[in-house]
Design a protein around this motif. Structure first.
Motif, PDB file in Angstrom:
ATOM      1  N   TYR A  77       0.864  -1.336  -0.171  1.00  0.00           N
ATOM      2  CA  TYR A  77       0.028  -0.029   0.098  1.00  0.00           C
ATOM      3  C   TYR A  77       0.880   1.502   0.033  1.00  0.00           C
ATOM      4  O   TYR A  77       1.941   1.441   0.739  1.00  0.00           O
ATOM      5  CB  TYR A  77      -0.871  -0.203   1.170  1.00  0.00           C
ATOM      6  N   THR A  78       0.657   2.253  -0.781  1.00  0.00           N
ATOM      7  CA  THR A  78       1.163   3.584  -0.803  1.00  0.00           C
ATOM      8  C   THR A  78       0.247   4.504  -0.465  1.00  0.00           C
ATOM      9  O   THR A  78      -0.816   4.886  -1.212  1.00  0.00           O
ATOM     10  CB  THR A  78       1.797   3.711  -2.200  1.00  0.00           C
ATOM     11  N   PRO A  79       0.528   4.988   0.617  1.00  0.00           N
ATOM     12  CA  PRO A  79      -0.527   6.216   1.250  1.00  0.00           C
ATOM     13  C   PRO A  79      -0.430   7.523   0.061  1.00  0.00           C
ATOM     14  O   PRO A  79       0.920   7.848  -0.527  1.00  0.00           O
ATOM     15  CB  PRO A  79       0.013   6.523   2.738  1.00  0.00           C
ATOM     16  N   THR A  80      -1.287   8.411   0.134  1.00  0.00           N
ATOM     17  CA  THR A  80      -1.292   9.640  -0.506  1.00  0.00           C
ATOM     18  C   THR A  80      -0.369  10.471   0.324  1.00  0.00           C
ATOM     19  O   THR A  80      -0.188  10.435   1.512  1.00  0.00           O
ATOM     20  CB  THR A  80      -2.761  10.241  -0.603  1.00  0.00           C
ATOM     21  N   ASN A  81       0.147  11.763  -0.514  1.00  0.00           N
ATOM     22  CA  ASN A  81       0.863  12.743   0.353  1.00  0.00           C
ATOM     23  C   ASN A  81      -0.090  13.261   1.270  1.00  0.00           C
ATOM     24  O   ASN A  81       0.647  13.415   2.651  1.00  0.00           O
ATOM     25  CB  ASN A  81       1.102  13.820  -0.606  1.00  0.00           C
ATOM     26  N   GLU A  82      -1.138  13.412   1.316  1.00  0.00           N
ATOM     27  CA  GLU A  82      -1.839  13.986   2.501  1.00  0.00           C
ATOM     28  C   GLU A  82      -1.982  12.942   3.713  1.00  0.00           C
ATOM     29  O   GLU A  82      -1.955  13.284   4.916  1.00  0.00           O
ATOM     30  CB  GLU A  82      -3.367  14.029   2.129  1.00  0.00           C
ATOM     31  N   GLN A  83      -2.104  11.594   3.337  1.00  0.00           N
ATOM     32  CA  GLN A  83      -1.988  10.683   4.445  1.00  0.00           C
ATOM     33  C   GLN A  83      -0.819  10.546   4.912  1.00  0.00           C
ATOM     34  O   GLN A  83      -0.311  10.415   6.329  1.00  0.00           O
ATOM     35  CB  GLN A  83      -2.415   9.381   3.702  1.00  0.00           C
ATOM     36  N   MET A  84       0.385  10.782   4.172  1.00  0.00           N
ATOM     37  CA  MET A  84       1.684  10.766   4.859  1.00  0.00           C
ATOM     38  C   MET A  84       1.926  12.076   5.825  1.00  0.00           C
ATOM     39  O   MET A  84       2.599  11.757   6.811  1.00  0.00           O
ATOM     40  CB  MET A  84       2.861  10.723   3.467  1.00  0.00           C
ATOM     41  N   ASP A  85       1.322  13.131   5.398  1.00  0.00           N
ATOM     42  CA  ASP A  85       1.166  14.175   6.304  1.00  0.00           C
ATOM     43  C   ASP A  85       0.853  13.898   7.566  1.00  0.00           C
ATOM     44  O   ASP A  85       1.432  14.362   8.526  1.00  0.00           O
ATOM     45  CB  ASP A  85       0.772  15.610   5.645  1.00  0.00           C
ATOM     46  N   GLU A  86      -0.389  13.551   7.494  1.00  0.00           N
ATOM     47  CA  GLU A  86      -1.095  13.249   8.703  1.00  0.00           C
ATOM     48  C   GLU A  86      -0.210  12.122   9.456  1.00  0.00           C
ATOM     49  O   GLU A  86      -0.212  12.232  10.568  1.00  0.00           O
ATOM     50  CB  GLU A  86      -2.533  12.546   8.285  1.00  0.00           C
ATOM     51  N   ILE A  87       0.330  11.076   9.068  1.00  0.00           N
ATOM     52  CA  ILE A  87       1.013  10.084   9.662  1.00  0.00           C
ATOM     53  C   ILE A  87       2.114  10.673  10.232  1.00  0.00           C
ATOM     54  O   ILE A  87       2.616  10.282  11.561  1.00  0.00           O
ATOM     55  CB  ILE A  87       1.775   8.876   8.668  1.00  0.00           C
TER      56      ILE A  87
END
Length: 90
Positions: A77-87
């Motif tokens: 799974y590759t998260p979106t940039n928005e999801q990475m920012d949240e992570i």
């Protein structure tokens, strides 16, 4: 892991406890007539307990192994940039 005698531990309690907490390194305390014991911070102890829980849980270990396998093959799974920012908390 550093080791000190129980006498040195008692004489330098405040300093040694502060060292254990700030450096996140456990301290082994030896006793002349008995078993040694280890002093560690509560946060480090909780982290160790969580690690032991994961390592002892076969379902979680299987999920981790499967995730590593799919990641190695480039199929994970590759998260979106928005999801990475949240992570990472940005």
């Amino acid at each position: 892991m550093d080791t000190v005698s129980v006498n040195k531990f008692r004489d330098n309690l405040k300093t040694l406890v502060e060292q254990v907490v700030s450096q996140h390194e456990p301290l082994k305390v030896t006793r002349r007539a008995g078993e040694a014991f280890v002093v560690m911070s509560a946060d480090d102890w909780e982290r160790e307990q969580e690690t032991l829980y994961v390592l002892q849980n076969q379902d979680l270990m299987r999920q981790i192994a499967n995730s590593l396998e799919t990641h190695t093959r480039g199929q994970g799974y590759t998260p979106t940039n928005e999801q990475m920012d949240e992570i990472i908390g940005i």
